[in-house]
Design a protein around this motif. Structure first.
Motif, PDB file in Angstrom:
ATOM      1  N   LYS B  20       0.856  -1.197   0.000  1.00 41.32           N
ATOM      2  CA  LYS B  20       0.000   0.000   0.000  1.00 41.32           C
ATOM      3  C   LYS B  20       0.889   1.244   0.000  1.00 41.32           C
ATOM      4  O   LYS B  20       0.866   2.061   0.922  1.00 41.32           O
ATOM      5  N   THR B  22       0.832   3.888  -1.661  1.00 41.62           N
ATOM      6  CA  THR B  22       0.218   5.198  -1.890  1.00 41.62           C
ATOM      7  C   THR B  22      -0.780   5.569  -0.806  1.00 41.62           C
ATOM      8  O   THR B  22      -1.544   6.516  -0.978  1.00 41.62           O
ATOM      9  N   GLU B  23      -0.757   4.845   0.332  1.00 45.05           N
ATOM     10  CA  GLU B  23      -1.817   5.083   1.313  1.00 45.05           C
ATOM     11  C   GLU B  23      -1.795   6.502   1.876  1.00 45.05           C
ATOM     12  O   GLU B  23      -2.823   7.027   2.268  1.00 45.05           O
ATOM     13  N   THR B  27      -5.245  12.548  -2.633  1.00 46.92           N
ATOM     14  CA  THR B  27      -5.677  12.494  -4.022  1.00 46.92           C
ATOM     15  C   THR B  27      -5.351  13.797  -4.762  1.00 46.92           C
ATOM     16  O   THR B  27      -5.637  14.885  -4.282  1.00 46.92           O
ATOM     17  N   THR B 171      -5.187   1.838  -2.964  1.00 50.61           N
ATOM     18  CA  THR B 171      -5.514   2.580  -1.751  1.00 50.61           C
ATOM     19  C   THR B 171      -6.640   3.581  -2.002  1.00 50.61           C
ATOM     20  O   THR B 171      -6.879   4.468  -1.197  1.00 50.61           O
ATOM     21  N   ALA B 172      -7.298   3.472  -3.149  1.00 52.73           N
ATOM     22  CA  ALA B 172      -8.332   4.442  -3.513  1.00 52.73           C
ATOM     23  C   ALA B 172      -9.474   4.445  -2.490  1.00 52.73           C
ATOM     24  O   ALA B 172      -9.959   5.515  -2.100  1.00 52.73           O
ATOM     25  N   ARG B 175      -8.330   6.110   0.695  1.00 52.29           N
ATOM     26  CA  ARG B 175      -8.334   7.572   0.577  1.00 52.29           C
ATOM     27  C   ARG B 175      -9.758   8.116   0.633  1.00 52.29           C
ATOM     28  O   ARG B 175      -9.987   9.204   1.141  1.00 52.29           O
ATOM     29  N   THR B 289      -5.805   4.583  -8.027  1.00 51.93           N
ATOM     30  CA  THR B 289      -4.435   4.449  -7.542  1.00 51.93           C
ATOM     31  C   THR B 289      -3.548   4.114  -8.730  1.00 51.93           C
ATOM     32  O   THR B 289      -3.846   3.187  -9.486  1.00 51.93           O
ATOM     33  N   ASP B 291       0.163   2.910  -9.595  1.00 53.87           N
ATOM     34  CA  ASP B 291       1.334   2.354  -8.900  1.00 53.87           C
ATOM     35  C   ASP B 291       1.995   1.311  -9.801  1.00 53.87           C
ATOM     36  O   ASP B 291       1.537   1.069 -10.929  1.00 53.87           O
ATOM     37  N   GLN B 299       0.794   7.425  -7.088  1.00 55.53           N
ATOM     38  CA  GLN B 299      -0.082   8.322  -6.329  1.00 55.53           C
ATOM     39  C   GLN B 299      -1.550   8.006  -6.597  1.00 55.53           C
ATOM     40  O   GLN B 299      -1.881   7.197  -7.457  1.00 55.53           O
ATOM     41  N   ASN B 300      -2.421   8.671  -5.821  1.00 54.94           N
ATOM     42  CA  ASN B 300      -3.860   8.577  -6.070  1.00 54.94           C
ATOM     43  C   ASN B 300      -4.276   9.783  -6.883  1.00 54.94           C
ATOM     44  O   ASN B 300      -3.961  10.923  -6.536  1.00 54.94           O
ATOM     45  N   ALA B 350      -7.761   1.282 -10.080  1.00 52.95           N
ATOM     46  CA  ALA B 350      -6.305   1.381 -10.118  1.00 52.95           C
ATOM     47  C   ALA B 350      -5.793   1.156 -11.529  1.00 52.95           C
ATOM     48  O   ALA B 350      -6.437   0.501 -12.349  1.00 52.95           O
TER      49      ALA B 350
END
Lengths: 313, 440
Positions: B20, B22-23, B27, B171-172, B175, B289, B291, B299-300, B350
């Motif tokens: 994870k 990008t947690e 956004t 991680t969308a 977020r 997301t 990645d 990033q988100n 994602a």
């Protein structure tokens, strides 16, 4: 831009067939060391010859039949070690080579190679060697015991079955300074391997635990010494390393319990009422044969499926 | 008793890596690209029918595709601009799908048809959700308005909000909770009110402690709300697995969650409902997301629907190495793309980009019958036996093995030490059984 298009999932776990087999090899190391300490250097020689011939037979067979070469998966190495574990230290070298041929060519490759053998290759080879050269396969040496006393008879179990003379003490049986085949004498070394295999999730503890527990309970029930029944023969070697062979043991949790209990019952019946002192090999072999049926009868109930899944046919 | 339950069904799942990365990436809103490709198939069911033609001027929120059946959804324009073409585009599943190509004007003028919906009862609520174009944002894309109007509505008493986000990398949803936690609660309250439910359970995997705490705080004073901490084992977010985990109920084979009184919604879908009820703006943007080891900046990103993958990648700093595989969704269930010109659709959460090395799966070895696939299968199936039954084309046996229950989560392939494409074999077996059933 050239992209790979494949079906999901796109990642996979670290464990591979080879890494599993390597862990089994590591788990046998304590028992290999114990066999050398107890029986001397010839134990190592037999193990090395056995491993080398198993790998060589696998390679030659596959090369000859133009099949993919699978010696890198370490399964032949495991078979080689386990075969050596099942012979006495005095066995002529060439007999081990014959055993390797039986294990790899007859039991494993002729049935389709890894994943298709109906019985444990090393175990089947032990049985065939035992039937072919009975005296050589039971020609035990008498190692120096921990307690200092010479043991009067071959394996503790044989001594016990014959009711002859002194029994080795429990400490000797636990450490392994008794007569027997290479890999079976040291309960301590085998248990270290067992802990390692369970901790690394190579095997589930269910089969060894139910097998050994069944033998111990039945021994008490039939008024024979449970300590000798558990430590004095090939039970731990069989339960930990032979009965847990993936291909020849059930893959359901319930099936593993039935498999363990079944082997326990057969082992005790052979030892107590049969003409042989030892019964582990035949118990495992007999249960190997019914594994497909056990798997079929012990299927899991899928989430949401009716309570009784209807059997096909 | 946990031990006895394991005997019935071990269902261990797969210990996938979490990744994870990008947690903590708040956004970022991506600017509108110069051209977008809006697909008419952004949901399960019948594709929508384009109702604009080349040269039409359209604004943000305008309906450009009307639902093509009962199980379908409207498609709205995510941009303002001029329709460049109404064309067919080849999607990764091999289907040719009608696609509206729009040259954007960058102004993002909002359509005058956008107005706050008036919702008073269940019927008007479902209509509003239908008008919003919402589909299940977790990945399946089932039209939400259909889900919210089950035949046995009076028997449904529980809303389970799926915030497990068990797929690696993504991680969308996390977020959504961290940035729009209030929306999630408001949306859940609306669903609870208009469907007359008594319970709302928000299921979050234990690897997101901050989200668990936040949602607990937000719902502490609300009656009927609970936050359930789920074990961090894949696939907790699978609908039937999640329902059993949080309610103890088993959804019967072939039935919908409503049959056990439950409706499951993805957390981002619930949050969207709250925003739609407030603003009337249909589903035209999506948080995804980005990645993988071949994208410069993970990033988100919030993108307008129809943005091409290559534009998203460019916004994220471009490729950091030559891409070998691009995936819509997570690495366990996501779809590999044939090109980076594919557009983002509603249910994408994602875009993962991997270099050459990670793109190719390891070589396949013979099955060693270790049974790991059986222990892992969250549904309690026996992939090794299913594979055998498929190899001898035994449809009776496949039926007895309940292969239709397979949801293609990929756990079996992940744990297989022989690196066999087990999940793919399961898909083939399901397909084979479907065809065999049709023949009879």
């Amino acid at each position: 831009m050239k992209l790979v298009v494949s079906s999901s999932p796109h990642i996979t776990g670290k464990e591979t067939t080879a890494s599993i087999m390597q862990k089994v090899v590591i788990a046998t190391v304590p028992a290999i060391i114990a066999s050398v300490l107890v029986f001397g250097f010839r134990a190592l020689l037999l193990t090395a010859v056995s491993v080398a011939s198993c790998v060589a037979f696998e390679y030659l067979y596959e090369k000859l039949l133009k099949k993919p070469i699978t010696v890198n998966d370490f399964s032949a190495v495991v078979t080689g070690i386990l075969l050596a574990f099942n012979v006495p230290s005095t066995l002529p070298i060439w007999m081990v080579v014959v055993g390797a041929a039986v294990a790899i060519v007859v039991v494993k490759q002729l049935f389709g190679g890894i994943g298709f053998n109906f019985a444990n290759p090393a175990l089947a080879a032990r049985i065939i060697l035992g039937l072919s050269w009975t005296s050589q396969m039971t020609a035990w040496v008498f190692p120096k015991t921990f307690s200092g006393d010479a043991v009067a008879s071959a394996t503790p179990l044989t001594a016990y079955a014959n009711g002859a003379g002194e029994m080795p003490n429990i400490l000797d049986m636990f450490i392994g300074t008794t007569g027997g085949v290479l890999g079976e004498t040291s309960a301590l070394a085998l248990l270290i391997g067992f802990v390692f295999l369970v901790a690394t999730k190579v095997i589930s503890p269910v089969i060894p635990v139910t097998y050994v527990a069944t033998v111990a309970v039945l021994a008490v029930f039939l008024r024979v010494d449970p300590v000798v029944y558990v430590l004095g023969g090939g039970l731990l070697l069989g339960a930990i390393f032979m009965a847990t062979d993936y291909t020849t043991s059930p893959y359901t949790a319930k099936g593993k319990i039935i498999f363990g209990i079944g082997m326990g019952v057969i082992t005790v019946i052979i030892r107590r009422y049969g003409s042989m002192a030892e019964g582990v090999s035949y118990a495992i072999l007999l249960m190997n044969l019914v594994v497909p049926y056990i798997n079929r009868c012990t299927r899991q109930r899928p989430l949401g499926a009716p309570k009784k899944v209807k059997e096909a046919k | 008793m946990a031990v006895f339950k394991k005997l019935v069904r071990s269902a261990e799942g797969a210990k996938v890596p979490h990744n994870k990365n990008t947690e903590n990436c708040e956004t970022v809103k991506m600017p509108v690209p110069s051209r977008v490709y809006i697909s008419m198939q952004q949901h399960i069911g019948a594709p929508a029918k384009a109702c604009v033609k080349k040269g039409d001027e359209i604004k943000v929120g305008d309906v450009i595709g009307t639902a093509g059946g009962f199980i379908s959804a409207d498609i709205h324009s995510s941009v303002s601009g001029k329709v460049f073409a109404v064309d067919e585009m080849l999607f990764p599943n091999g289907a040719k799908v009608q696609t509206v190509v729009v040259d954007t004007d960058g102004l993002q003028t909002v359509s005058e048809n956008i107005k706050v919906p008036v919702v008073t009862d269940h019927a008007s609520f479902v209509q509003a959700v239908k008008d919003s174009g919402l589909v299940g944002l977790g990945g399946a894309g089932f039209p939400t308005s259909v889900k919210l109007a089950p035949r046995n509505l009076d028997e449904v008493d529980t809303l389970v909000i799926n915030a497990a986000e068990c797929e690696p990398y993504i991680t969308a949803d996390y977020r959504e909770m961290m940035e729009n936690g209030e929306d999630v609660v408001e949306g859940a309250k609306a669903v609870k009110q208009y469907l007359n439910l008594s319970k709302v359970i928000i299921g979050i995997e234990a690897n997101k402690p901050q989200a668990i705490e936040k949602m607990k705080n937000l719902t502490a004073s609300l009656e009927g709300f609970t936050v359930a901490t789920l074990p961090s084992v894949y696939p907790q977010g699978a609908e039937k697995v999640l329902i059993e985990q949080v309610t103890g109920k088993e959804v019967p084979q072939g039935a919908l969650p409503a049959s056990v009184g439950v409706i499951v919604m993805n957390v981002a879908s619930v949050g969207f409902i709250a925003r739609y009820l407030k603003t009337g703006m249909p589903l035209v943007t999506k948080r995804i997301t980005v990645d993988g080891d071949a994208v410069a900046k993970a990033q988100n990103v919030e993108v307008v629907i129809g943005t091409q993958v290559k534009d998203v990648i460019e916004f994220c700093g471009g490729y950091s190495q030559e891409p070998g595989k691009i995936i819509y969704g997570g690495p366990m269930m996501g779809t590999a793309l044939t090109s980076d010109e594919m557009p983002i659709i509603k249910q994408n959460n994602a875009v993962l980009v991997f270099g050459k090395e990670k793109a190719v799966m390891p070589a396949i070895n013979p099955c060693i019958r270790c049974g790991r696939c059986i222990s892992a299968c969250p549904m309690g199936l026996a992939p090794v036996e299913i594979a055998l039954a498929l190899s001898v084309k035994d449809s009776e046996e496949l039926k007895a093995l309940c292969v239709d229950l397979c949801m293609e989560c990929g756990s079996c392939s992940f744990v297989c030490p022989a690196k066999r494409p087990v999940a793919q074999t399961m898909k083939e077996a399901k397909d084979f059984l479907r065809k065999a059933d049709k023949k009879n």
